[in-house]
Design an enzyme around this catalytic site. Structure first.
Site, PDB file in Angstrom:
ATOM      1  N   ASP A 145      40.642  46.536  43.260  1.00  0.00           N
ATOM      2  CA  ASP A 145      40.289  47.588  44.211  1.00  0.00           C
ATOM      3  C   ASP A 145      41.575  48.320  44.592  1.00  0.00           C
ATOM      4  O   ASP A 145      42.105  48.159  45.693  1.00  0.00           O
ATOM      5  CB  ASP A 145      39.602  46.985  45.433  1.00  0.00           C
ATOM      6  CG  ASP A 145      38.270  46.344  45.077  1.00  0.00           C
ATOM      7  OD1 ASP A 145      37.340  47.078  44.693  1.00  0.00           O
ATOM      8  OD2 ASP A 145      38.170  45.115  45.155  1.00  0.00           O
ATOM      9  N   HIS A 180      37.990  35.917  43.185  1.00  0.00           N
ATOM     10  CA  HIS A 180      38.247  35.484  44.555  1.00  0.00           C
ATOM     11  C   HIS A 180      39.004  34.160  44.579  1.00  0.00           C
ATOM     12  O   HIS A 180      39.886  33.953  45.412  1.00  0.00           O
ATOM     13  CB  HIS A 180      36.933  35.333  45.314  1.00  0.00           C
ATOM     14  CG  HIS A 180      36.153  36.598  45.455  1.00  0.00           C
ATOM     15  ND1 HIS A 180      35.029  36.862  44.698  1.00  0.00           N
ATOM     16  CD2 HIS A 180      36.329  37.685  46.252  1.00  0.00           C
ATOM     17  CE1 HIS A 180      34.537  38.040  45.047  1.00  0.00           C
ATOM     18  NE2 HIS A 180      35.305  38.571  45.968  1.00  0.00           N
TER      19      HIS A 180
END
Length: 286
Positions: A153, A36
């Protein structure tokens, strides 16, 4: 100084602020890690000193199906705020469920369509409908010029790009390469659930993907790329519970079944290691 806000009204109040550069957003479900942080740093670089970086932290219940780990999903807002601040966020928007869905579960939702039915969509029915619904809401709420998502993802990224194109959202979607541990394991909020022994077994996923990528670098055709990855997973035997291994066209997220395929492909894998389900992928070009 990073500002923490919890409501749409507070978020709207942060829009003035004198910022004249681009507005960048990074959407997360919290439990932030170095992956992140890489997204936030990329957003900070793009926004520049005159722009604004907004990080959203929201565990979206629409993305979790029956028996999945909604209640188990880690909530670490204090640590998330610290990491986001260090990586360059200006605002962290951490709304509650009632703030995002004030009337309860929404009656109108987005559908992921055919692109969302295979791979992750087959294993997690409804997951991508819930993901696209909340991403659309958060794009409206944060009004970014550019939104950053991780390539780990892969199907999610492909679907968001398709949604933005199909529905004419005025935003650029930027993908950021997967961040890995030194031994190759892709960073994930779910890695914390692995025992030391399970973590060692989980390395079969990245090793399989790297074997496929290396085969392509040596000139292998699509079927040979997938075979090289499959051989590593077969060697892992019952130490992992394989869900799928796919060589996928990211434009529509369908399996590549032609040896004359050209362009970028996604070699993707999903498996359970112990009780923890992990996904990973690498990009290969033909």
């Amino acid at each position: 100084m990073t500002v923490l806000v919890h409501t749409k009204r507070e978020l709207e109040a942060q829009r003035g602020g004198g910022a004249t550069g681009p507005r960048a957003v990074v959407m997360t479900m919290g439990a932030l890690h170095e992956g992140h942080a890489a997204l936030i740093r990329a957003a900070r670089e793009r926004a520049g000193a005159e722009g604004t970086v907004v990080v959203t932290v929201f565990v979206n219940p629409l993305q979790f199906g029956a028996g999945e780990d909604l209640d188990r999903y880690p909530r670490t807002l204090d640590a998330d705020l610290m990491l986001a601040s260090e990586a360059g966020a200006d605002v962290v928007f951490a709304p509650g469920v009632d703030e995002v869905y004030p009337g309860g579960e929404p009656q109108v939702r987005l559908s992921a369509g055919p692109m969302g039915r295979g791979y992750e969509g087959a294993s997690r029915p409804g997951h991508f409908d819930g993901m696209l619904t909340v991403v659309a809401k958060l794009l409206h709420l944060t009004s970014p010029d550019v939104a950053f998502f991780g390539e780990k993802d892969g199907q999610q990224l492909a679907l968001i790009r398709r949604m933005v194109a199909d529905l004419n959202f005025p935003v650029e979607i930027a993908g950021v390469p997967t961040v890995r541990e030194a031994d190759g394991l892709a960073l994930s909020s779910r890695n914390r659930f692995l025992t030391a022994e399970e973590r060692e077994r989980a390395l079969a996923l990245s090793r399989a993907l790297f074997a496929g990528r290396d085969a392509r670098a040596a000139g292998a055709a699509p079927s040979a790329v997938k075979k090289a990855a499959s051989a590593v997973l077969e060697g892992a035997g019952s130490t992992i519970a394989l869900d799928y291994l796919g060589l996928i066209d990211p434009s529509d997220f369908t399996e590549i079944d032609r040896e004359d395929f050209t362009g970028e492909a996604v070699l993707a894998v999903a498996a359970k290691v112990g009780a923890t389900r992990l996904i990973d992928n690498v990009r290969v070009r033909f």
